[in-house]
Design a protein around this motif. Structure first.
Motif, short mmCIF file in Angstrom:
data_model
loop_
_atom_site.label_atom_id
_atom_site.label_comp_id
_atom_site.label_asym_id
_atom_site.label_seq_id
_atom_site.Cartn_x
_atom_site.Cartn_y
_atom_site.Cartn_z
N ASP A 176 0.84 -1.20 0.00
CA ASP A 176 0.00 0.00 0.00
C ASP A 176 0.87 1.25 0.00
O ASP A 176 1.92 1.30 0.65
CB ASP A 176 -0.91 0.03 1.23
N LYS B 253 -4.65 6.21 -3.69
CA LYS B 253 -5.23 5.40 -4.77
C LYS B 253 -5.58 6.33 -5.93
O LYS B 253 -5.39 7.54 -5.87
CB LYS B 253 -6.47 4.65 -4.28
N ASN B 254 -6.07 5.73 -7.01
CA ASN B 254 -6.51 6.47 -8.21
C ASN B 254 -5.36 7.20 -8.90
O ASN B 254 -5.55 8.30 -9.44
CB ASN B 254 -7.62 7.48 -7.89
N TRP C 83 3.13 11.55 -6.11
CA TRP C 83 1.91 10.83 -6.41
C TRP C 83 1.04 11.68 -7.34
O TRP C 83 0.68 12.80 -7.03
CB TRP C 83 1.14 10.51 -5.13
N SER D 61 -2.54 11.70 -9.34
CA SER D 61 -3.83 11.01 -9.29
C SER D 61 -4.92 11.92 -9.84
O SER D 61 -4.71 13.12 -10.07
CB SER D 61 -4.18 10.60 -7.85
N ASN E 285 -9.64 1.26 -6.57
CA ASN E 285 -9.56 2.47 -7.37
C ASN E 285 -10.91 2.79 -7.99
O ASN E 285 -11.69 1.89 -8.34
CB ASN E 285 -8.52 2.33 -8.48
N GLU E 286 -11.17 4.07 -8.16
CA GLU E 286 -12.40 4.51 -8.81
C GLU E 286 -12.19 4.52 -10.32
O GLU E 286 -11.08 4.40 -10.82
CB GLU E 286 -12.77 5.91 -8.30
N ILE F 68 -11.60 5.99 -13.82
CA ILE F 68 -10.86 7.17 -14.29
C ILE F 68 -11.13 7.33 -15.78
O ILE F 68 -10.96 6.38 -16.56
CB ILE F 68 -9.35 7.01 -14.03
N ARG G 3 -6.72 9.88 -17.65
CA ARG G 3 -5.59 8.94 -17.78
C ARG G 3 -4.48 9.53 -18.64
O ARG G 3 -3.29 9.41 -18.33
CB ARG G 3 -6.07 7.62 -18.37
#
Length: 336
Positions: free
Chosen positions: A167, A195-196, A232, A234, A263-264, A266, A271
């Motif tokens: 993680d 995340k994402n 990061w 996102s 993850n949601e 995208i 992207r």
């Protein structure tokens, strides 16, 4: 039998075709004008001197009788010499050399992005691009739902529901243990599991220290620039708002939302934006350009104008010749 003979280090000397500079490094130290801080006791942190001038191994920096040697230096023949290639720094009479390529040197209050590598008793080991792994204690995290209580044995049994191996998380350096390891905490509305997005690794020396390292860019991308060189990238996630218009914080989210690793969805355009920023970050790092949100935003717009906004434009940006064109246009735009 054989014997290893260590040669004595030769004093640094310049060849006849490399003329000596007009001023020595000690002259640079003496001429540097340091402004006193708020308490008028001088600077509390090391500051680069000489306009970012790079010293080489074995180069004479100062007189050992007048200056104290710090990291990246050694004393020989009553002279302070550089032991690594880097930039010269000074704190009062302490002289040190900051290497151009080195591991992250943490300080209390730094924002870092790390990866869980081990789950232990009441603690997680976090890889944070430093000389040794950091430690995140169970008592240094928020419980789901923002419950304020002491951590129980039941919490210790379900530690992997909070963070597990692999993680990614964003945290703050809280203190240091006796062995020098960082102690992290995520007791804030801004910190927690990531995340994402995707992780980009750059040299920590290129990160510009700013008041905030959380940035929302105008093209639907969030940026967390860790001082340890982990960035990061996102998608921007809008937080739900309360009745009075304020955004809900970390402690007011449900347990599933806080520590969920799912993850949601995208969108394709987001992207492409994330991929473009990742390519630009690697490009800036490859050319040793200091990284901040402003320079990333400018580089993004320049790359869109030169390469296009579609997927083919992102692919062309990854080519070395196109990357050089983007940096050249970025430099010309900054000069104007």
């Amino acid at each position: 039998m054989f014997r290893i003979i260590t040669p004595k280090p030769l004093p640094f000397s310049r060849t006849s075709f490399d003329p000596a500079p007009s001023e020595t490094m000690e002259d640079v130290l003496m001429d540097e004008d340091f402004e006193a801080g708020d308490d008028e006791n001088g600077p509390s942190r090391a500051r680069a001197v000489g306009g970012g001038r790079v010293t080489g191994p074995g180069e004479v920096i100062a007189d050992a009788g007048r200056w104290m040697r710090g990291h990246g230096t050694y004393v020989q023949d009553e002279k302070v010499l550089a032991s690594v290639a880097g930039t010269l720094e000074r704190v009062n009479k302490l002289v040190s050399v900051r290497p151009l390529r080195t591991k992250y040197r943490p300080e209390v209050g730094d924002l870092v992005v790390g990866r869980i590598v081990e789950v232990g008793p009441k603690r997680w080991k976090v890889e944070a691009h430093a000389a040794q792994n950091a430690v995140l204690m169970l008592s240094s995290i928020n419980l789901p739902g923002g419950v304020q209580r002491r951590k129980l044995e039941s919490d210790e049994l379900q530690m992997r529901t909070f963070f597990q191996e692999g993680d990614l998380l964003v945290a703050e350096v809280q203190a240091f243990f006796a062995d020098g390891a960082m102690s992290l905490h995520t007791r804030s509305l801004k910190y927690g599991k990531l995340k994402n997005g995707l992780l980009v690794v750059v040299p920590p020396s290129l990160i510009v220290r700013l008041k905030s390292h959380f940035h929302t860019l105008p093209f639907g991308v969030d940026l967390i620039i860790g001082l340890n060189g982990y960035i990061w990238v996102s998608k921007t996630v809008a937080k739900p708002k309360k009745a009075d218009g304020e955004e809900e914080g970390f402690g007011e989210e449900s347990g599933e939302g806080v520590y969920s690793g799912v993850n949601e969805d995208i969108s394709p355009s987001t992207r492409l934006s994330i991929s473009r920023i990742a390519i630009l970050l690697n490009l800036l790092a490859a050319h040793c350009i200091p990284i901040s949100a402003d320079i990333i935003t400018e580089a993004y717009h320049v790359s869109v104008n030169l390469c296009g906004e579609d997927a083919e434009g992102v692919r062309s940006l990854a080519r070395p010749e196109m990357g050089e064109n983007v940096l050249r246009s970025l430099a010309l735009g900054a000069a104007e």
